[in-house]
Motif scaffolding. Structure first.
Motif, short mmCIF file in Angstrom:
data_model
loop_
_atom_site.label_atom_id
_atom_site.label_comp_id
_atom_site.label_asym_id
_atom_site.label_seq_id
_atom_site.Cartn_x
_atom_site.Cartn_y
_atom_site.Cartn_z
N ASN A 1 0.81 -1.21 0.00
CA ASN A 1 0.00 0.00 0.00
C ASN A 1 0.85 1.27 0.00
OD1 ASN A 1 -2.75 -1.01 0.12
ND2 ASN A 1 -2.18 -1.83 2.10
N ASP A 2 2.07 1.20 -0.52
CA ASP A 2 2.96 2.36 -0.50
C ASP A 2 2.83 3.25 -1.73
OD1 ASP A 2 4.23 0.89 -2.43
OD2 ASP A 2 6.17 0.81 -1.42
N GLY A 3 1.81 2.99 -2.57
CA GLY A 3 1.55 3.83 -3.73
C GLY A 3 2.15 3.33 -5.04
N ARG A 4 3.02 2.34 -4.98
CA ARG A 4 3.60 1.83 -6.22
C ARG A 4 2.69 0.77 -6.83
NH1 ARG A 4 7.10 -3.07 -4.60
NH2 ARG A 4 6.61 -3.17 -2.40
N LYS A 5 2.85 0.55 -8.10
CA LYS A 5 2.07 -0.47 -8.80
C LYS A 5 2.69 -1.84 -8.51
CE LYS A 5 -0.65 2.21 -11.28
NZ LYS A 5 -2.02 2.32 -11.05
N VAL A 6 1.83 -2.82 -8.29
CA VAL A 6 2.29 -4.17 -8.00
C VAL A 6 1.73 -5.10 -9.07
CG1 VAL A 6 2.21 -6.05 -6.32
CG2 VAL A 6 2.27 -3.69 -5.53
N LYS A 7 2.60 -5.87 -9.69
CA LYS A 7 2.17 -6.84 -10.69
C LYS A 7 2.24 -8.23 -10.06
CE LYS A 7 2.97 -8.53 -15.32
NZ LYS A 7 3.76 -8.42 -16.55
N ILE A 8 1.09 -8.89 -9.99
CA ILE A 8 1.04 -10.22 -9.40
C ILE A 8 0.15 -11.12 -10.25
CG2 ILE A 8 1.44 -9.40 -7.05
CD1 ILE A 8 -1.54 -9.72 -6.58
N GLU A 9 0.16 -12.38 -9.93
CA GLU A 9 -0.68 -13.36 -10.62
C GLU A 9 -2.15 -13.13 -10.26
OE1 GLU A 9 0.60 -17.27 -9.58
OE2 GLU A 9 2.68 -16.84 -10.08
N ALA A 10 -3.03 -13.73 -11.06
CA ALA A 10 -4.46 -13.65 -10.76
C ALA A 10 -4.71 -14.26 -9.38
CB ALA A 10 -5.25 -14.40 -11.82
N CYS A 11 -5.74 -13.76 -8.72
CA CYS A 11 -6.04 -14.25 -7.37
C CYS A 11 -6.47 -15.72 -7.41
CB CYS A 11 -7.12 -13.40 -6.72
SG CYS A 11 -8.71 -13.41 -7.55
N ASP A 12 -6.29 -16.39 -6.27
CA ASP A 12 -6.69 -17.80 -6.16
C ASP A 12 -8.20 -17.95 -6.17
OD1 ASP A 12 -4.00 -18.60 -5.95
OD2 ASP A 12 -4.01 -18.17 -3.80
N PHE A 13 -8.88 -17.06 -5.46
CA PHE A 13 -10.33 -17.04 -5.48
C PHE A 13 -10.84 -15.70 -4.99
CE2 PHE A 13 -8.93 -19.11 -1.62
CZ PHE A 13 -9.70 -18.58 -0.62
N THR A 14 -12.12 -15.47 -5.22
CA THR A 14 -12.77 -14.21 -4.87
C THR A 14 -13.98 -14.50 -4.00
OG1 THR A 14 -12.10 -13.28 -7.00
CG2 THR A 14 -13.86 -12.14 -5.83
N LEU A 15 -14.14 -13.71 -2.95
CA LEU A 15 -15.34 -13.79 -2.11
C LEU A 15 -16.23 -12.60 -2.44
CD1 LEU A 15 -13.93 -14.56 1.45
CD2 LEU A 15 -15.01 -16.16 -0.12
N LYS A 16 -17.52 -12.83 -2.43
CA LYS A 16 -18.48 -11.74 -2.61
C LYS A 16 -19.45 -11.78 -1.44
CE LYS A 16 -21.50 -11.91 -6.00
NZ LYS A 16 -22.22 -11.72 -7.28
N ILE A 17 -19.52 -10.67 -0.74
CA ILE A 17 -20.45 -10.53 0.38
C ILE A 17 -21.53 -9.56 -0.08
CG2 ILE A 17 -20.75 -9.82 2.77
CD1 ILE A 17 -17.73 -10.41 3.15
N VAL A 18 -22.79 -9.99 -0.02
CA VAL A 18 -23.91 -9.14 -0.41
C VAL A 18 -24.75 -8.89 0.84
CG1 VAL A 18 -25.93 -8.89 -1.89
CG2 VAL A 18 -23.92 -10.15 -2.73
N TYR A 19 -24.91 -7.63 1.17
CA TYR A 19 -25.71 -7.26 2.34
C TYR A 19 -27.18 -7.15 1.97
CZ TYR A 19 -21.25 -6.35 4.55
OH TYR A 19 -19.98 -6.50 5.05
N GLU A 20 -28.06 -7.16 2.96
CA GLU A 20 -29.50 -7.13 2.73
C GLU A 20 -29.93 -5.97 1.86
OE1 GLU A 20 -31.54 -7.24 6.44
OE2 GLU A 20 -30.77 -9.21 6.95
N GLN A 21 -29.31 -4.81 2.00
CA GLN A 21 -29.70 -3.65 1.21
C GLN A 21 -29.10 -3.67 -0.19
OE1 GLN A 21 -27.72 -3.93 3.86
NE2 GLN A 21 -26.92 -1.98 4.51
N GLY A 22 -28.42 -4.76 -0.56
CA GLY A 22 -27.89 -4.93 -1.91
C GLY A 22 -26.45 -4.49 -2.10
#
Length: 88
Positions: free
Chosen positions: A36-57
């Motif tokens: 998070n120091d402001g530089r660009k970071v190049k990494i591999e695609a993530c292993d998986f993604t979580l999606k949290i959906v709250y009641e209000q959408g």
């Protein structure tokens, strides 16, 4: 709460019995000063993604790698092995 693995575009629901454990693990994440120091970071695609959906959408997308997570534009350090075991 649902998850997406790798290149698969479909999200799958996570068994309700694991959601509180996954949320507890996510709370252990620590701010990652290096990424998070402001530089660009190049990494591999993530292993998986979580999606949290709250009641209000409202949605939160969390990308997970083995040792880091990305929420929005903010990186955190976290061992994601426990989460990966619960959604397999």
């Amino acid at each position: 709460m649902s998850f997406q693995r790798g290149e698969n575009p479909d999200f799958q629901d996570i068994d309700k019995k694991y959601i509180s454990e996954i949320l507890r693990t996510l709370k252990e994440a620590e701010y990652d000063d290096e990424f998070n120091d402001g530089r660009k970071v190049k990494i591999e695609a993530c292993d998986f993604t979580l999606k949290i959906v709250y009641e209000q959408g409202t949605e939160i997308i969390i990308q997970l790698w083995t040792d880091r997570i990305l929420i929005g534009d903010v990186w955190y350090l976290l061992n994601t092995r426990d989460i990966a075991e619960r959604i397999q």
